[in-house]
Enzyme design. Structure first.
Site, PDB file in Angstrom:
ATOM      1  N   LYS A  50       0.818  -1.223   0.000  1.00  0.00           N
ATOM      2  CA  LYS A  50       0.000   0.000   0.000  1.00  0.00           C
ATOM      3  C   LYS A  50       0.854   1.276   0.000  1.00  0.00           C
ATOM      4  O   LYS A  50       0.454   2.288  -0.570  1.00  0.00           O
ATOM      5  CB  LYS A  50      -0.948  -0.005   1.200  1.00  0.00           C
ATOM      6  CG  LYS A  50      -2.082  -1.018   1.053  1.00  0.00           C
ATOM      7  CD  LYS A  50      -3.055  -0.939   2.210  1.00  0.00           C
ATOM      8  CE  LYS A  50      -4.190  -1.932   2.021  1.00  0.00           C
ATOM      9  NZ  LYS A  50      -5.191  -1.870   3.077  1.00  0.00           N
ATOM     10  N   GLY A  89      -4.985   2.077  17.434  1.00  0.00           N
ATOM     11  CA  GLY A  89      -4.034   1.897  16.329  1.00  0.00           C
ATOM     12  C   GLY A  89      -3.897   3.167  15.509  1.00  0.00           C
ATOM     13  O   GLY A  89      -4.834   3.971  15.416  1.00  0.00           O
ATOM     14  N   ALA A 129      -4.602   1.506   8.241  1.00  0.00           N
ATOM     15  CA  ALA A 129      -6.065   1.435   8.256  1.00  0.00           C
ATOM     16  C   ALA A 129      -6.653   2.583   9.072  1.00  0.00           C
ATOM     17  O   ALA A 129      -7.632   3.218   8.663  1.00  0.00           O
ATOM     18  CB  ALA A 129      -6.517   0.087   8.797  1.00  0.00           C
TER      19      ALA A 129
HETATM   20  P1  NDP Z   1      -0.347  -1.474  10.043  1.00  0.00           P
HETATM   21  O1  NDP Z   1       0.771  -2.448  10.065  1.00  0.00           O
HETATM   22  O2  NDP Z   1      -0.268  -0.285   9.164  1.00  0.00           O
HETATM   23  O3  NDP Z   1      -0.550  -0.904  11.536  1.00  0.00           O
HETATM   24  C1  NDP Z   1      -0.564  -1.766  12.625  1.00  0.00           C
HETATM   25  C2  NDP Z   1      -1.088  -1.044  13.856  1.00  0.00           C
HETATM   26  O4  NDP Z   1      -1.335  -2.020  14.874  1.00  0.00           O
HETATM   27  C3  NDP Z   1      -0.127  -0.026  14.459  1.00  0.00           C
HETATM   28  O5  NDP Z   1      -0.863   1.040  14.993  1.00  0.00           O
HETATM   29  C4  NDP Z   1       0.548  -0.834  15.599  1.00  0.00           C
HETATM   30  O6  NDP Z   1       0.986  -0.032  16.654  1.00  0.00           O
HETATM   31  C5  NDP Z   1      -0.630  -1.661  16.054  1.00  0.00           C
HETATM   32  N1  NDP Z   1      -0.287  -2.905  16.746  1.00  0.00           N
HETATM   33  C6  NDP Z   1       0.256  -4.025  16.226  1.00  0.00           C
HETATM   34  N2  NDP Z   1       0.334  -5.004  17.154  1.00  0.00           N
HETATM   35  C7  NDP Z   1      -0.168  -4.473  18.298  1.00  0.00           C
HETATM   36  C8  NDP Z   1      -0.352  -4.970  19.617  1.00  0.00           C
HETATM   37  N3  NDP Z   1      -0.005  -6.226  19.960  1.00  0.00           N
HETATM   38  N4  NDP Z   1      -0.901  -4.163  20.547  1.00  0.00           N
HETATM   39  C9  NDP Z   1      -1.272  -2.890  20.228  1.00  0.00           C
HETATM   40  N5  NDP Z   1      -1.114  -2.361  18.979  1.00  0.00           N
HETATM   41  C10 NDP Z   1      -0.565  -3.145  18.047  1.00  0.00           C
HETATM   42  O7  NDP Z   1      -1.659  -2.333   9.774  1.00  0.00           O
HETATM   43  P2  NDP Z   1      -2.992  -1.862   9.005  1.00  0.00           P
HETATM   44  O8  NDP Z   1      -3.393  -0.553   9.574  1.00  0.00           O
HETATM   45  O9  NDP Z   1      -2.813  -1.998   7.547  1.00  0.00           O
HETATM   46  O10 NDP Z   1      -4.024  -3.008   9.453  1.00  0.00           O
HETATM   47  C11 NDP Z   1      -4.608  -3.017  10.751  1.00  0.00           C
HETATM   48  C12 NDP Z   1      -5.689  -4.083  10.818  1.00  0.00           C
HETATM   49  O11 NDP Z   1      -6.752  -3.737   9.931  1.00  0.00           O
HETATM   50  C13 NDP Z   1      -5.262  -5.493  10.413  1.00  0.00           C
HETATM   51  O12 NDP Z   1      -5.892  -6.406  11.268  1.00  0.00           O
HETATM   52  C14 NDP Z   1      -5.791  -5.634   8.995  1.00  0.00           C
HETATM   53  O13 NDP Z   1      -6.040  -6.980   8.651  1.00  0.00           O
HETATM   54  C15 NDP Z   1      -7.093  -4.857   9.115  1.00  0.00           C
HETATM   55  N6  NDP Z   1      -7.601  -4.341   7.841  1.00  0.00           N
HETATM   56  C16 NDP Z   1      -8.850  -4.718   7.466  1.00  0.00           C
HETATM   57  C17 NDP Z   1      -9.401  -4.266   6.286  1.00  0.00           C
HETATM   58  C18 NDP Z   1     -10.781  -4.697   5.909  1.00  0.00           C
HETATM   59  O14 NDP Z   1     -11.176  -4.450   4.749  1.00  0.00           O
HETATM   60  N7  NDP Z   1     -11.551  -5.277   6.806  1.00  0.00           N
HETATM   61  C19 NDP Z   1      -8.652  -3.361   5.401  1.00  0.00           C
HETATM   62  C20 NDP Z   1      -7.358  -2.971   5.912  1.00  0.00           C
HETATM   63  C21 NDP Z   1      -6.854  -3.465   7.083  1.00  0.00           C
HETATM   64  P3  NDP Z   1       2.462   0.649  16.656  1.00  0.00           P
HETATM   65  O15 NDP Z   1       2.414   1.757  15.664  1.00  0.00           O
HETATM   66  O16 NDP Z   1       2.605   1.135  18.039  1.00  0.00           O
HETATM   67  O17 NDP Z   1       3.428  -0.436  16.281  1.00  0.00           O
END
Ligand code: NDP
Length: 281
Positions: free
Chosen positions: A69, A130, A134
Site C-alpha cells: 500500500k 491503532g 487502516a
Molecule cells: P499497520 O501495520 O499499518 O498498523 C498496525 C497497527 O497495529 C499499528 O498502529 C501498531 O501499533 C498496532 N499494533 C500491532 N500489534 C499491536 C499490539 N499487539 N498491541 C497494540 N497495537 C498493536 O496495519 P494496518 O493498519 O494496515 O491493518 C490493521 C488491521 O486492519 C489489520 O488487522 C488488517 O487486517 C485490518 N484491515 C482490514 C481491512 C478490511 O477491509 N476489513 C482493510 C485494511 C486493514 P504501533 O504503531 O505502536 O506499532
C-alpha cells in the site's frame, strides 16, 4: 476483450477480491475480468514493474493489499485527499498513462458502521485503537461523520499525535479529536464505538485496552475479519458489549467503492457480506 482489473499483494492466496469483484460484475452486467497477482517482495522496483506490466497488458485498475500500500502511494501520479493523508493506497485507476490513487478503506468502514450496522456516528464518542495504515485511512471519513469526540490511541503514541496534528484543520465545529496512550484511556470515560484498527488480532494478541472503555450500549468493531471471536471482541463480550462486528463488511464496502469508481455503477453489498461472514461465536 474484457476490461482487466486485479488485486496485487504478497501473499495473495487468501484474497477474496476476485470473488467479490466477479460477483459485482455479474450483478451489474459489466464486461470485465479480475485476477490476483502475487507481487514480488524484496526487490526495489519489483512492485512498480508488476504494475507497469499489468498496465502494458491492458489493465484498467488495481486493488492493492499488504505489503504494497505504501509503494502504491509512491508510484502514483495523482492521489485523493484521503490517500494523501493515510500515506497508503488501496485502489488505483490507470488513465491516459497516469496512475490515479485512492484509499477506500475508511469510507468502506464508515459505510459498514453507519449503513449496514445502523450506527450513525454523529454526536457519538468514538475510540480508534491503532495509528497504522487502516486507522490513517479511516480518519478523514470518521471526522466527516461528525462524532462528538474522537480519540486515537497507539502503542507508539507519537504516531497518533502526529496524525491528529495533520488533520486538526479538518475538524468540524463541536467535534473534538485527541491522541493518547493506552495508559490514559481509563481517564477518558466510556465510548459508544470502539474500533480495533491494530493488527494485534492477526497474531492472536490483545491491544492493552481497559475493559472500562465500553459504554453500556457500545459497539466493538474489529477490522480483521474471518477470525471469529478475536481477543479484542472477547474482551468486549466479557465487558457486556452486545454489538460486536468484524471487518468483513468493510472489506466488501471498500470493494464496492472501488468498483463504482472504476465502472460508474455501485453494486449491492448486503447478500455478499452475508455470504462471506464467518460467525463470530
Ligand atoms: P499497520 O501495520 O499499518 O498498523 C498496525 C497497527 O497495529 C499499528 O498502529 C501498531 O501499533 C498496532 N499494533 C500491532 N500489534 C499491536 C499490539 N499487539 N498491541 C497494540 N497495537 C498493536 O496495519 P494496518 O493498519 O494496515 O491493518 C490493521 C488491521 O486492519 C489489520 O488487522 C488488517 O487486517 C485490518 N484491515 C482490514 C481491512 C478490511 O477491509 N476489513 C482493510 C485494511 C486493514 P504501533 O504503531 O505502536 O506499532
Amino acid at each position: 476483450m474484457s476490461d482487466r482489473y486485479a488485486v496485487i499483494g504478497n501473499p495473495i492466496g487468501h484474497t477474496k477480491s476476485p470473488l467479490i469483484h466477479s460477483l459485482f460484475a455479474q450483478e451489474t452486467g459489466q464486461d470485465m475480468s479480475y485476477e490476483a497477482i502475487e507481487g514480488p517482495v524484496g526487490s526495489a522496483s519489483g512492485f512498480s514493474d508488476s504494475v507497469k506490466s499489468f498496465i502494458a497488458a491492458g489493465g484498467r485498475g488495481m486493488n492493492v493489499t499488504a505489503p504494497f500500500k505504501l509503494q502504491a502511494f509512491e508510484i502514483s501520479d495523482e492521489r485523493s485527499e484521503r490517500a494523501e493523508l493515510s500515506g497508503a493506497v488501496n485502489a488505483m485507476k490507470f488513465e491516459d498513462g497516469r496512475i490515479i490513487a485512492e484509499n477506500f478503506d475508511g469510507v468502506g468502514l464508515v459505510r459498514d458502521i453507519e449503513v449496514n450496522l445502523h450506527q450513525p456516528m454523529a454526536g457519538k464518542r468514538v475510540l480508534i485503537l491503532g495509528a497504522g495504515g487502516a486507522a490513517r485511512g479511516a480518519l478523514l471519513p470518521f471526522i466527516a461523520a461528525r462524532p462528538a469526540k474522537l480519540v486515537i490511541t497507539n502503542r507508539h503514541v507519537d504516531k497518533a499525535r502526529a496524525l491528529v496534528e495533520q488533520v486538526a484543520g479538518s475538524l468540524t465545529a463541536g467535534g473534538s479529536l485527541t491522541a493518547c496512550g493506552y495508559a490514559d484511556l481509563e481517564a477518558m470515560g466510556r465510548f459508544d464505538l470502539v474500533i480495533n484498527a491494530t493488527s494485534a488480532s492477526l497474531t492472536g494478541q490483545l491491544p492493552p485496552v481497559p475493559p472500562g472503555v465500553f459504554s453500556a450500549s457500545a459497539i466493538a468493531y474489529e477490522l480483521a475479519y474471518g477470525k471469529g471471536l478475536t481477543p479484542f471482541l472477547r474482551l468486549a463480550r466479557n465487558a457486556g458489549v452486545q454489538g460486536i462486528a468484524d471487518g468483513v463488511g468493510m472489506l466488501v464496502e471498500q470493494a464496492a467503492e472501488a468498483f463504482a469508481w472504476w465502472r460508474g455503477v455501485r453494486p449491492q453489498t448486503r447478500a455478499l457480506i452475508e455470504r462471506l461472514t464467518v460467525p463470530l461465536d
